[in-house]
Design a protein around this motif. Structure first.
Motif, short mmCIF file in Angstrom:
data_model
loop_
_atom_site.label_atom_id
_atom_site.label_comp_id
_atom_site.label_asym_id
_atom_site.label_seq_id
_atom_site.Cartn_x
_atom_site.Cartn_y
_atom_site.Cartn_z
N LEU B 168 0.84 -1.20 0.00
CA LEU B 168 0.00 0.00 0.00
C LEU B 168 0.87 1.25 0.00
N THR B 169 0.54 2.17 -0.90
CA THR B 169 1.29 3.42 -0.98
C THR B 169 0.37 4.59 -0.64
N ASN B 170 0.91 5.50 0.11
CA ASN B 170 0.20 6.75 0.48
C ASN B 170 -1.01 6.51 1.39
N LEU B 171 -0.99 5.42 2.14
CA LEU B 171 -2.06 5.23 3.13
C LEU B 171 -1.69 6.10 4.34
N PRO B 172 -2.58 6.98 4.76
CA PRO B 172 -2.21 7.92 5.83
C PRO B 172 -1.79 7.21 7.12
N VAL B 173 -0.87 7.85 7.81
CA VAL B 173 -0.42 7.35 9.11
C VAL B 173 -1.60 7.38 10.09
N ASN B 174 -1.69 6.35 10.91
CA ASN B 174 -2.76 6.33 11.91
C ASN B 174 -2.17 6.32 13.32
N ASP B 175 -2.96 6.80 14.24
CA ASP B 175 -2.57 6.75 15.66
C ASP B 175 -3.29 5.54 16.26
N PRO B 176 -2.54 4.46 16.56
CA PRO B 176 -3.21 3.23 17.01
C PRO B 176 -3.98 3.38 18.32
N THR B 177 -3.75 4.48 19.01
CA THR B 177 -4.54 4.68 20.23
C THR B 177 -5.92 5.24 19.89
N GLN B 178 -6.07 5.71 18.64
CA GLN B 178 -7.35 6.27 18.20
C GLN B 178 -8.09 5.34 17.25
N ASN B 179 -7.38 4.79 16.27
CA ASN B 179 -8.00 3.87 15.32
C ASN B 179 -6.93 3.06 14.60
N GLN B 180 -7.38 1.99 13.98
CA GLN B 180 -6.47 1.12 13.25
C GLN B 180 -7.15 0.66 11.96
N TYR B 181 -6.33 0.33 10.97
CA TYR B 181 -6.87 -0.23 9.73
C TYR B 181 -7.15 -1.71 9.94
N GLN B 182 -8.19 -2.17 9.26
CA GLN B 182 -8.51 -3.60 9.35
C GLN B 182 -8.86 -4.09 7.95
N LEU B 183 -8.32 -5.26 7.62
CA LEU B 183 -8.58 -5.85 6.32
C LEU B 183 -9.72 -6.85 6.44
#
Lengths: 212, 249
Positions: B168-183
């Motif tokens: 994945l390219t250009n997927l914004p950085v996330n703050d894992p204390t706020q949210n996370q990506y899930q497949l």
């Protein structure tokens, strides 16, 4: 009864091992009895035997942390799917099969527990490197009663926390309540205790090497 | 340096004990990258041995034993009948997402040709998979609107090995204390709900990330891969409130 004796004799299996009665699935002397190398090659029969041999162990590890039966069953499926996927990473020179599979079960059920508590999951085995067979922390030649014996030189309060966490399966919150300690202290003592335990394991392995 | 290593060791022990806070998890991820030589499963094995000392095996029910056998890909492939030709549609599952959030473009963009970032373990495994199984399924991701409109990449999946990766390219950085990506993996041969493919983070400094797929259950001929944004730790069933990217066959 002193904690030391309790640890030695509370588990009939460690007693059996001390008497030389070793269950066939734990035998490391014969590579023919190992299932994971066959599972790694896609052997369906070996995988079925793996479930038969270690299913109860996995189930007991899962049930320590996941109370809901349906969730526990789903976690077991995930665990054996992962066993199927990463069987090739098992090295009998590093650990026993039961320890390797138990590790997968433990990690998956901890992650499940964390998900229920809305905590981020921890890294999976995919992202962790191989354990060198020359590692001084190798467990393949150490039996569990030897390991617990070696840990007796840990501080008494650390041993007590180890007993509550690893033997009784209490959460950090439950340990803090029972031991009347702040939760931060429980976390720190358990973490440092585990690091210290690894050092003791290294010494145990070194002593065994020197004794040969 | 020594302090950083000592801190990493303590956090790694916390990882093994399962007690890392969200902030500590982020810290562990950063330190793990820096101290890759110190990464190992020694503590995992040790903790497992300590726990197994007192673990009394509990008998499996025969129904669970049979269910476990069904998770074996070879068993399940053998026992499955060849499906009749069927029209596979993922639109019913996505319909809510399209109505509820941003419009998903269904025009598959050209695959980004940027070289993958160096994330040693996953990247090497991805390359090895492509080399070993060149016929693995490859699907390009299409993105949603702002702030995900610049996402590109692909998913590589192999049914037989039950192994796959997302690049994945250009997927914004996330703050894992706020949210996370899930497949999520849409497998038409399963029940209506998609299979959890794992939760992941994009740390600071990543332009292209290679993420291993960690499917919770066996999947067969997946029709689509969908990335959503969820609460820390992910969810069991997604409400699809934020659909980040989609790759479909």
């Amino acid at each position: 009864m002193p904690l030391r004796n309790f640890i030695l004799f509370s588990n009939i299996r460690s007693f059996e091992f001390a008497l030389g009665i070793v269950p066939p699935s734990e035998s490391q002397g014969s590579s023919n009895s190992l299932l994971l190398p066959l599972v790694a090659k896609g052997d369906e029969t070996a995988m079925r035997k793996c479930i038969d041999s270690y299913g109860s162990l996995v189930w007991s590890i899962v049930c320590r942390r996941i109370r809901d039966r349906m969730d526990a069953e789903e976690a077991c499926q995930e665990i054996f799917t992962e066993v199927w996927r990463i069987a090739a990473r098992f090295d009998p020179k590093v650990s026993k099969e039961s320890t390797f599979i138990g590790m997968i079960a433990r990690r998956r059920s901890i992650d499940w527990q964390r998900k229920q508590n809305r905590l981020p999951p921890l890294a999976t085995l995919d992202s962790l490197p191989e354990l060198s067979t020359t590692s001084s922390s190798s467990l393949h030649s150490i039996d569990r009663s030897e390991l617990w014996n070696a840990l007796q030189s840990l501080p008494e309060n650390t041993l007590k926390l180890f007993s509550l966490h690893f033997e009784k399966g209490l959460t950090h919150d439950e340990i803090a309540q029972q031991a009347k300690l702040p939760i931060g202290t429980v976390k720190t003592k358990l973490r440092r205790g585990l690091i210290e335990a690894r050092k003791l394991l290294n010494e145990l392995n070194l002593n065994k090497e020197l004794a040969r | 340096m020594e302090n950083a290593l000592a801190r990493f060791e303590e956090l790694d022990a916390g990882r093994v004990l399962g007690d890392l806070s969200p902030k500590e998890t982020s810290e562990w991820l950063i330190l793990a990258e820096r101290h890759q030589g110190s990464n190992s499963i020694e503590l995992d094995l040790l903790a497992t041995e300590l726990e197994l000392q007192e673990t009394q095996p509990c008998d499996l029910s025969s129904s669970l034993s049979n269910k476990l056998a069904d998770t074996i890909p070879a068993f399940s492939n053998k026992n499955k009948q060849q499906p009749a030709t069927q029209i596979i549609s993922i639109l019913p599952w996505l319909g809510w997402a399209v109505a509820a959030c941003l419009v998903i473009s269904l025009n598959i963009p050209d695959t980004d040709t940027s070289p993958p970032a160096i994330q040693l373990t996953s990247t090497q495994k991805l390359e090895a998979l492509i080399k070993k199984e060149p016929s693995s399924q490859r699907l390009a991701f299409s993105s949603a609107s702002d702030p995900y409109q610049n996402i590109s990449g692909e998913v590589i999946w192999n049914d037989g090995l039950q192994e796959g990766y997302m690049s994945l390219t250009n997927l914004p950085v996330n703050d894992p204390t706020q949210n996370q990506y899930q497949l999520w993996i849409v497998d038409p041969e399963r029940d209506e709900l998609p299979v959890d493919g794992g939760v992941f983070d994009i740390p600071v400094g990543s332009k292209t990330a290679v993420i291993p797929i960690r499917n919770a259950l066996h999947v067969s001929k997946p029709a689509a891969f969908v990335i959503t944004l969820e609460q820390p730790g992910g969810v069991v069933n997604s409400k699809q409130e934020v659909v980040v990217a989609l790759a479909k066959s």
